[in-house]
Write a protein that holds these residues in place. Structure first.
Motif, short mmCIF file in Angstrom:
data_model
loop_
_atom_site.label_atom_id
_atom_site.label_comp_id
_atom_site.label_asym_id
_atom_site.label_seq_id
_atom_site.Cartn_x
_atom_site.Cartn_y
_atom_site.Cartn_z
N LEU A 1 0.83 -1.20 0.00
CA LEU A 1 0.00 0.00 0.00
C LEU A 1 0.87 1.26 0.00
CD1 LEU A 1 -2.86 -0.95 2.49
CD2 LEU A 1 -3.06 -0.60 0.02
N ALA A 2 1.97 1.24 0.75
CA ALA A 2 2.86 2.39 0.79
C ALA A 2 3.51 2.62 -0.58
CB ALA A 2 3.92 2.20 1.87
N GLN A 3 3.96 1.53 -1.21
CA GLN A 3 4.55 1.64 -2.54
C GLN A 3 3.53 2.16 -3.55
OE1 GLN A 3 6.20 -2.57 -2.21
NE2 GLN A 3 7.76 -1.62 -3.49
N ALA A 4 2.31 1.65 -3.46
CA ALA A 4 1.26 2.08 -4.38
C ALA A 4 0.90 3.54 -4.15
CB ALA A 4 0.02 1.20 -4.22
N ALA A 5 0.95 3.99 -2.89
CA ALA A 5 0.67 5.40 -2.60
C ALA A 5 1.71 6.30 -3.26
CB ALA A 5 0.65 5.62 -1.09
N LEU A 6 2.97 5.85 -3.27
CA LEU A 6 4.04 6.62 -3.92
C LEU A 6 3.80 6.71 -5.42
CD1 LEU A 6 6.79 8.04 -4.01
CD2 LEU A 6 7.86 5.76 -4.10
N THR A 7 3.54 5.57 -6.07
CA THR A 7 3.33 5.60 -7.52
C THR A 7 2.05 6.34 -7.88
OG1 THR A 7 2.25 3.41 -7.45
CG2 THR A 7 4.61 3.46 -7.90
N ALA A 8 1.03 6.22 -7.04
CA ALA A 8 -0.21 6.95 -7.28
C ALA A 8 0.02 8.46 -7.21
CB ALA A 8 -1.28 6.53 -6.26
N ALA B 1 8.26 14.62 -17.79
CA ALA B 1 9.25 13.59 -18.06
C ALA B 1 9.70 12.89 -16.78
CB ALA B 1 10.46 14.19 -18.78
N PHE B 2 10.01 13.66 -15.73
CA PHE B 2 10.54 13.06 -14.51
C PHE B 2 9.44 12.40 -13.67
CE2 PHE B 2 14.35 15.45 -15.46
CZ PHE B 2 15.35 14.63 -14.95
N SER B 3 8.23 12.98 -13.66
CA SER B 3 7.17 12.33 -12.90
C SER B 3 6.81 10.98 -13.50
CB SER B 3 5.92 13.23 -12.81
OG SER B 3 5.38 13.49 -14.10
N PHE B 4 6.74 10.91 -14.83
CA PHE B 4 6.41 9.62 -15.45
C PHE B 4 7.59 8.66 -15.38
CE2 PHE B 4 5.22 6.59 -18.77
CZ PHE B 4 3.89 6.38 -18.43
N GLY B 5 8.82 9.20 -15.50
CA GLY B 5 9.99 8.35 -15.39
C GLY B 5 10.11 7.73 -14.01
N LEU B 6 9.90 8.55 -12.96
CA LEU B 6 9.94 8.03 -11.59
C LEU B 6 8.78 7.07 -11.33
CD1 LEU B 6 10.94 11.31 -9.74
CD2 LEU B 6 12.31 9.21 -9.85
N TYR B 7 7.62 7.39 -11.90
CA TYR B 7 6.47 6.49 -11.76
C TYR B 7 6.81 5.11 -12.34
CZ TYR B 7 2.02 4.26 -12.89
OH TYR B 7 1.00 3.36 -13.02
N LYS C 1 7.86 -0.61 -11.17
CA LYS C 1 8.45 -1.93 -11.38
C LYS C 1 8.62 -2.70 -10.08
CE LYS C 1 11.05 -0.83 -15.59
NZ LYS C 1 12.39 -0.74 -16.22
N THR C 2 8.74 -1.98 -8.97
CA THR C 2 8.94 -2.65 -7.68
C THR C 2 7.62 -3.00 -6.99
OG1 THR C 2 9.00 -0.57 -6.41
CG2 THR C 2 11.07 -1.33 -7.38
N LEU C 3 6.51 -2.56 -7.54
CA LEU C 3 5.21 -2.86 -6.94
C LEU C 3 4.90 -4.34 -7.19
CD1 LEU C 3 3.01 -1.23 -5.45
CD2 LEU C 3 1.82 -1.00 -7.63
N PRO C 4 4.73 -5.14 -6.12
CA PRO C 4 4.64 -6.60 -6.28
C PRO C 4 3.26 -7.09 -6.70
CG PRO C 4 4.52 -6.05 -3.96
CD PRO C 4 4.72 -4.74 -4.70
N VAL C 5 2.65 -6.45 -7.68
CA VAL C 5 1.37 -6.89 -8.24
C VAL C 5 1.42 -6.69 -9.74
CG1 VAL C 5 -0.03 -6.48 -6.17
CG2 VAL C 5 0.35 -4.62 -7.79
N GLY C 6 0.50 -7.32 -10.45
CA GLY C 6 0.45 -7.18 -11.89
C GLY C 6 0.03 -5.79 -12.32
#
Length: 314
Positions: A82-89, A167-173, A178-183
């Motif tokens: 959930l924490a990782q998903a919050a970051l990517t979100a 560019a950087f927001s999508f690149g960091l996203y 890739k590290t989010l452990p779901v499909g």
């Protein structure tokens, strides 16, 4: 690399379905400015809120059809996921917000530049965070991109913050995604579920203030905002299917279709100004992308030679 990705990459020819999926996604994204223009009378945060809210049922229906809801339930019970998903979100919401604002503010050319720069940002992030070494062509490509940004900063009206933010927001996203452990589909659903909380808060607050556009300004705005979900989810679904079937090199080259369409729409349809120094900067970016593409093909050929020399599996 996953097994289904190897299906497309391991054979001599790539399936037509993979091209169709990827082409559909990149065309969809390239023509998205037309939708953004249709909603440019609404605040960017309201449009993003509805993109999130109406993506939830689309993504949810997809998971039900794919029978992948168990993975989502497991992810919702894992605090780390959930924490990782919050970051990517958070990163993708920044990207969406700036993009919506840029189209409304008649800065579509800068948006196109941002998505041209994005592949080079990905290379740079891999160098900084993963310790990957740039080859000569990649180093030259990144150098050309830096020159382009410098030209725009000194000659074309200041730092191109719209382009760099996209560019950087999508690149960091993409990097953290890739590290989010779901499909892919489950991850997208998880992200929009998390974003739906502030999204609903924005819509409720704007409605209470009488400044919202859903139900307060007529049916045309209602339908436009309802479309926000499909126009967000459909190209992502198409891209996910195409990426499974095509080589990384093929996807890497095809991705330039999106910023090229955005650029052409900005100049020839929206009639945005395009100065001499912008042309010079874009020239450096196009040169950088040519170098980057050449490096992709060289890497693919080198990998193919290594595979060809490998002994057959027992």
């Amino acid at each position: 690399m996953s097994a289904d990705r190897q299906t497309g990459a391991g054979s001599g020819t790539e399936p037509a379905a993979g091209f169709a999926f990827a082409l559909g996604a990149f065309l969809f994204w390239g023509l998205l400015p037309f939708y953004m223009k249709a909603v440019d009378h609404m605040p960017a945060w309201e449009v993003v809120a509805h993109r999130v809210i109406w993506s939830v049922p689309v993504a949810g229906l997809l998971l039900i059809l794919m029978r992948r809801t168990d993975d989502l339930r497991a992810a919702l019970r894992d605090p780390k996921t959930l924490a990782q998903a919050a970051l990517t979100a958070g990163l993708i919401s920044i990207n969406w917000g700036v993009y919506v604002w840029a189209i409304a503010a008649e800065r579509t050319v800068e948006a196109a530049l941002g998505y041209y720069i994005n592949p080079l940002v990905n290379v740079l992030l891999a160098t900084v965070f993963l310790g990957e070494r740039l080859n000569r062509l990649q180093a030259l490509a990144v150098g050309c991109a830096v020159i382009a940004v410098a030209i725009l900063t000194m000659r074309a009206g200041g730092l191109p913050w719209v382009s760099l933010t996209l560019a950087f927001s999508f690149g960091l996203y993409a990097f953290f995604r890739k590290t989010l452990p779901v499909g892919a589909s489950q991850g997208f659903m998880l992200e929009v579920l998390l974003l739906s909380v502030p999204g609903l808060a924005i819509v409720v607050w704007m409605t209470a203030q009488g400044t919202g556009h859903f139900g307060l300004t007529g049916w045309s705005d209602i339908w436009l905002l309802l479309l926000a979900g499909p126009v967000t989810a459909i190209p992502l679904i198409l891209y996910a299917n195409g990426a499974k079937l095509l080589r990384f090199t093929t996807i890497g080259v095809m991705q330039y279709l999106t910023p090229t369409l955005i650029f052409l729409v900005a100049i020839f349809i929206f009639g945005e100004p395009f100065s001499f120094w912008q042309l010079v900067a874009f020239g450096f970016i196009w040169g950088a992308l040519a170098l980057y593409t050449l490096s992709l093909f060289q890497s693919a050929r080198a990998a193919a030679r290594i595979v060809g020399r490998s002994p057959p599996a027992a």
